[in-house]
Write a protein that holds these residues in place. Structure first.
Motif, PDB file in Angstrom:
ATOM      1  N   UNK A   1      11.768   8.648 -16.748  1.00  0.00           N
ATOM      2  CA  UNK A   1      10.384   8.197 -16.708  1.00  0.00           C
ATOM      3  C   UNK A   1      10.258   6.801 -17.308  1.00  0.00           C
ATOM      4  N   UNK A   2       9.784   5.822 -16.520  1.00  0.00           N
ATOM      5  CA  UNK A   2       9.538   4.497 -17.095  1.00  0.00           C
ATOM      6  C   UNK A   2       8.248   4.525 -17.915  1.00  0.00           C
ATOM      7  N   UNK A   3       8.308   4.030 -19.133  1.00  0.00           N
ATOM      8  CA  UNK A   3       7.123   3.915 -19.983  1.00  0.00           C
ATOM      9  C   UNK A   3       6.753   2.437 -20.025  1.00  0.00           C
ATOM     10  N   UNK A   4       5.638   2.105 -19.411  1.00  0.00           N
ATOM     11  CA  UNK A   4       5.250   0.710 -19.233  1.00  0.00           C
ATOM     12  C   UNK A   4       4.536   0.189 -20.471  1.00  0.00           C
ATOM     13  N   UNK A   5       4.854  -1.065 -20.819  1.00  0.00           N
ATOM     14  CA  UNK A   5       4.383  -1.651 -22.073  1.00  0.00           C
ATOM     15  C   UNK A   5       3.742  -3.001 -21.793  1.00  0.00           C
ATOM     16  N   UNK A   6       2.663  -3.289 -22.488  1.00  0.00           N
ATOM     17  CA  UNK A   6       1.949  -4.553 -22.314  1.00  0.00           C
ATOM     18  C   UNK A   6       2.790  -5.723 -22.827  1.00  0.00           C
ATOM     19  N   UNK A   7       2.361  -6.930 -22.467  1.00  0.00           N
ATOM     20  CA  UNK A   7       3.112  -8.146 -22.786  1.00  0.00           C
ATOM     21  C   UNK A   7       2.413  -8.983 -23.849  1.00  0.00           C
TER      22      UNK A   7
ATOM     23  N   UNK B   1      -0.268  -0.639 -11.749  1.00  0.00           N
ATOM     24  CA  UNK B   1      -1.276  -0.705 -10.693  1.00  0.00           C
ATOM     25  C   UNK B   1      -0.687  -0.495  -9.308  1.00  0.00           C
ATOM     26  N   UNK B   2       0.628  -0.386  -9.208  1.00  0.00           N
ATOM     27  CA  UNK B   2       1.258  -0.263  -7.905  1.00  0.00           C
ATOM     28  C   UNK B   2       1.225   1.182  -7.419  1.00  0.00           C
ATOM     29  N   UNK B   3       1.203   1.330  -6.123  1.00  0.00           N
ATOM     30  CA  UNK B   3       0.995   2.637  -5.508  1.00  0.00           C
ATOM     31  C   UNK B   3       2.015   3.670  -5.977  1.00  0.00           C
ATOM     32  N   UNK B   4       3.246   3.249  -6.180  1.00  0.00           N
ATOM     33  CA  UNK B   4       4.304   4.187  -6.557  1.00  0.00           C
ATOM     34  C   UNK B   4       4.029   4.871  -7.894  1.00  0.00           C
ATOM     35  N   UNK B   5       3.232   4.208  -8.764  1.00  0.00           N
ATOM     36  CA  UNK B   5       2.969   4.764 -10.094  1.00  0.00           C
ATOM     37  C   UNK B   5       1.502   5.126 -10.315  1.00  0.00           C
ATOM     38  N   UNK B   6       0.721   5.163  -9.250  1.00  0.00           N
ATOM     39  CA  UNK B   6      -0.693   5.519  -9.373  1.00  0.00           C
ATOM     40  C   UNK B   6      -0.872   6.918  -9.976  1.00  0.00           C
ATOM     41  N   UNK B   7       0.037   7.828  -9.613  1.00  0.00           N
ATOM     42  CA  UNK B   7      -0.094   9.212 -10.077  1.00  0.00           C
ATOM     43  C   UNK B   7       0.064   9.339 -11.585  1.00  0.00           C
ATOM     44  N   UNK B   8       0.615   8.315 -12.248  1.00  0.00           N
ATOM     45  CA  UNK B   8       0.750   8.357 -13.698  1.00  0.00           C
ATOM     46  C   UNK B   8      -0.609   8.216 -14.382  1.00  0.00           C
ATOM     47  N   UNK B   9      -1.596   7.694 -13.634  1.00  0.00           N
ATOM     48  CA  UNK B   9      -2.946   7.602 -14.161  1.00  0.00           C
ATOM     49  C   UNK B   9      -3.103   6.682 -15.349  1.00  0.00           C
ATOM     50  N   UNK B  10      -2.351   5.628 -15.393  1.00  0.00           N
ATOM     51  CA  UNK B  10      -2.410   4.700 -16.529  1.00  0.00           C
ATOM     52  C   UNK B  10      -3.603   3.759 -16.381  1.00  0.00           C
ATOM     53  N   UNK B  11      -4.372   3.648 -17.430  1.00  0.00           N
ATOM     54  CA  UNK B  11      -5.579   2.843 -17.389  1.00  0.00           C
ATOM     55  C   UNK B  11      -5.291   1.380 -17.735  1.00  0.00           C
ATOM     56  N   UNK B  12      -6.070   0.491 -17.152  1.00  0.00           N
ATOM     57  CA  UNK B  12      -5.924  -0.933 -17.424  1.00  0.00           C
ATOM     58  C   UNK B  12      -6.095  -1.256 -18.903  1.00  0.00           C
TER      59      UNK B  12
ATOM     60  N   UNK C   1       9.786  -0.343 -20.669  1.00  0.00           N
ATOM     61  CA  UNK C   1       9.961  -1.661 -20.076  1.00  0.00           C
ATOM     62  C   UNK C   1       8.609  -2.336 -19.886  1.00  0.00           C
ATOM     63  N   UNK C   2       8.645  -3.595 -19.516  1.00  0.00           N
ATOM     64  CA  UNK C   2       7.431  -4.398 -19.373  1.00  0.00           C
ATOM     65  C   UNK C   2       6.611  -3.972 -18.157  1.00  0.00           C
ATOM     66  N   UNK C   3       5.296  -4.044 -18.307  1.00  0.00           N
ATOM     67  CA  UNK C   3       4.401  -3.771 -17.186  1.00  0.00           C
ATOM     68  C   UNK C   3       4.234  -4.989 -16.286  1.00  0.00           C
ATOM     69  N   UNK C   4       4.592  -6.171 -16.806  1.00  0.00           N
ATOM     70  CA  UNK C   4       4.406  -7.425 -16.064  1.00  0.00           C
ATOM     71  C   UNK C   4       5.774  -7.976 -15.690  1.00  0.00           C
ATOM     72  N   UNK C   5       6.277  -7.495 -14.560  1.00  0.00           N
ATOM     73  CA  UNK C   5       7.603  -7.903 -14.112  1.00  0.00           C
ATOM     74  C   UNK C   5       7.790  -7.427 -12.677  1.00  0.00           C
TER      75      UNK C   5
END
Length: 373
Positions: free
Chosen positions: A97-103, A326-337, A79-83
């Protein structure tokens, strides 16, 4: 000035809404009363689906849809990372597991190219099983389903259209909420079609999914015996009062509000496009304008502009100040900007202006004058 003026709408629809509310009170049928089925039938016909199943809110519309798709632990959902957070949260709450995707920065919707890259990455890593895609129709504009659905078919994934903000939009006449295996929308008051509380709806053409969703929204009850629960579901029914309120609002939405809000968008475009990045509506697309969002040059300019508008009594909103990664709930996923460069840019440059069908051109002129000055 209101960001989205629900009071102005109520003044226009007051007689119809008041009568609808009183009719429900007189009937005392507050749960699954007649307006529920009437609304579901009208909505299904409008979007071009066989079935509409109303529920308590847009978040649970997504969760119930995933439950009906048998999404769970070990599964990957893209799903989208910007939503709004719900697009990912509905996945996590089921253990997937949500896999976040750029827009795509022009449309603010999920990038099909980044989506396919993410699918390939998850397959190569082998830690989760790719199962579904949740494209988001952000700000009223449908996602790029011409590219997304072939990608889903290529990798054997299901598509759940998150049309919480997209109801009323279309692509070449095909309505939002008609794409993918299942679609979900929200009737949160500020949405294109909103009620006076929480509410949501799910759309599908599959009768097996339709019947299962009707069970799942009622704690998994049997269709023949409500005290025989066949699986674990939710208590997620739309109130009859909210359905009664939505019926006259839906009539106005179809008959004039969509045209009116697109006129407001044209006023903004004509007055701002020479100096600012205004929303991109691809050829053949039609937006229901949940938000009208411009891009400023940088965060400093955006934040200064918001303060200038506020000082003049004009509300504006930042959708969204951070990506989901970037939200606290998903910080542990360690996804880089670095994976979400367009999302990061949107969080720093996007500013949403007052937008609703009852906004007058004089109001738009006032807003634009301050922005251009």
């Amino acid at each position: 000035m209101q960001f989205r003026d629900l009071g102005a709408q109520y003044k226009v629809l007051k007689d119809e809404i008041d009568t609808a509310i009183q009719d429900v009170i007189n009937s005392s049928s507050f749960i699954l009363g007649k307006p529920i089925s009437e609304l579901e039938n009208k909505l299904a016909e409008y979007v071009g689906r066989n079935y509409c199943i109303t529920c308590a809110n847009g978040t649970e519309a997504l969760q119930l849809s995933l439950m009906a798709m048998d999404i769970g632990p070990g599964d990957a959902v893209f799903t989208s990372d910007f939503t709004y957070f719900a697009s990912a949260g509905c996945v996590s709450i089921l253990g997937a597991t949500p896999i976040l995707v750029d827009i795509n920065l022009e449309t603010f919707n999920i990038s099909p190219e980044a989506l396919e890259d993410a699918i390939k990455r998850i397959i190569s890593e082998g830690k989760q099983t790719p199962k579904a895609i949740i494209p988001v129709d952000l700000f009223g504009l449908p996602a790029n389903y011409d590219k997304i659905i072939p990608i889903a078919n290529k990798y054997g994934l299901k598509v759940l259209e998150d049309a919480a903000q997209g109801f009323g939009g279309n692509i070449n006449g095909r309505m939002s909420c008609s794409f993918g295996n299942v679609s979900a929308t929200s009737f949160f008051p500020a949405k294109p079609l909103g009620c006076y509380g929480d509410g949501g709806a799910i759309f599908t053409d599959n009768n097996e999914i339709n019947l299962r969703l009707r069970s799942l929204r009622a704690s998994g009850k049997s269709p023949v015996d409500k005290y025989d629960n066949r699986e674990i579901g939710l208590n997620s029914r739309l109130d009859t009062l909210q359905a009664a309120i939505l019926l006259p609002k839906f009539k106005a939405f179809v008959e004039w509000e969509l045209d009116a809000i697109n006129n407001v968008a044209r006023w903004y475009d004509e007055k701002l496009k020479a100096k600012y990045v205004t929303p991109t509506i691809p050829k053949g697309y039609y937006s229901s304008w949940a938000q009208y969002t411009i891009l400023l040059d940088n965060k400093e300019q955006r934040d200064a502009m918001q303060q200038k508008l506020k000082a003049s009594g004009i509300p504006s909103m930042i959708y969204y100040p951070r990506g989901i990664h970037q939200q606290q709930a998903y910080k542990e996923m360690g996804l880089k900007d670095d994976f979400f460069s367009n999302t990061i840019e949107a969080t720093q440059r996007a500013l949403s202006l007052p937008m609703h069908p009852y906004l007058k051109e004089d109001d738009v002129n006032k807003i634009v004058k301050i922005i251009l000055r």
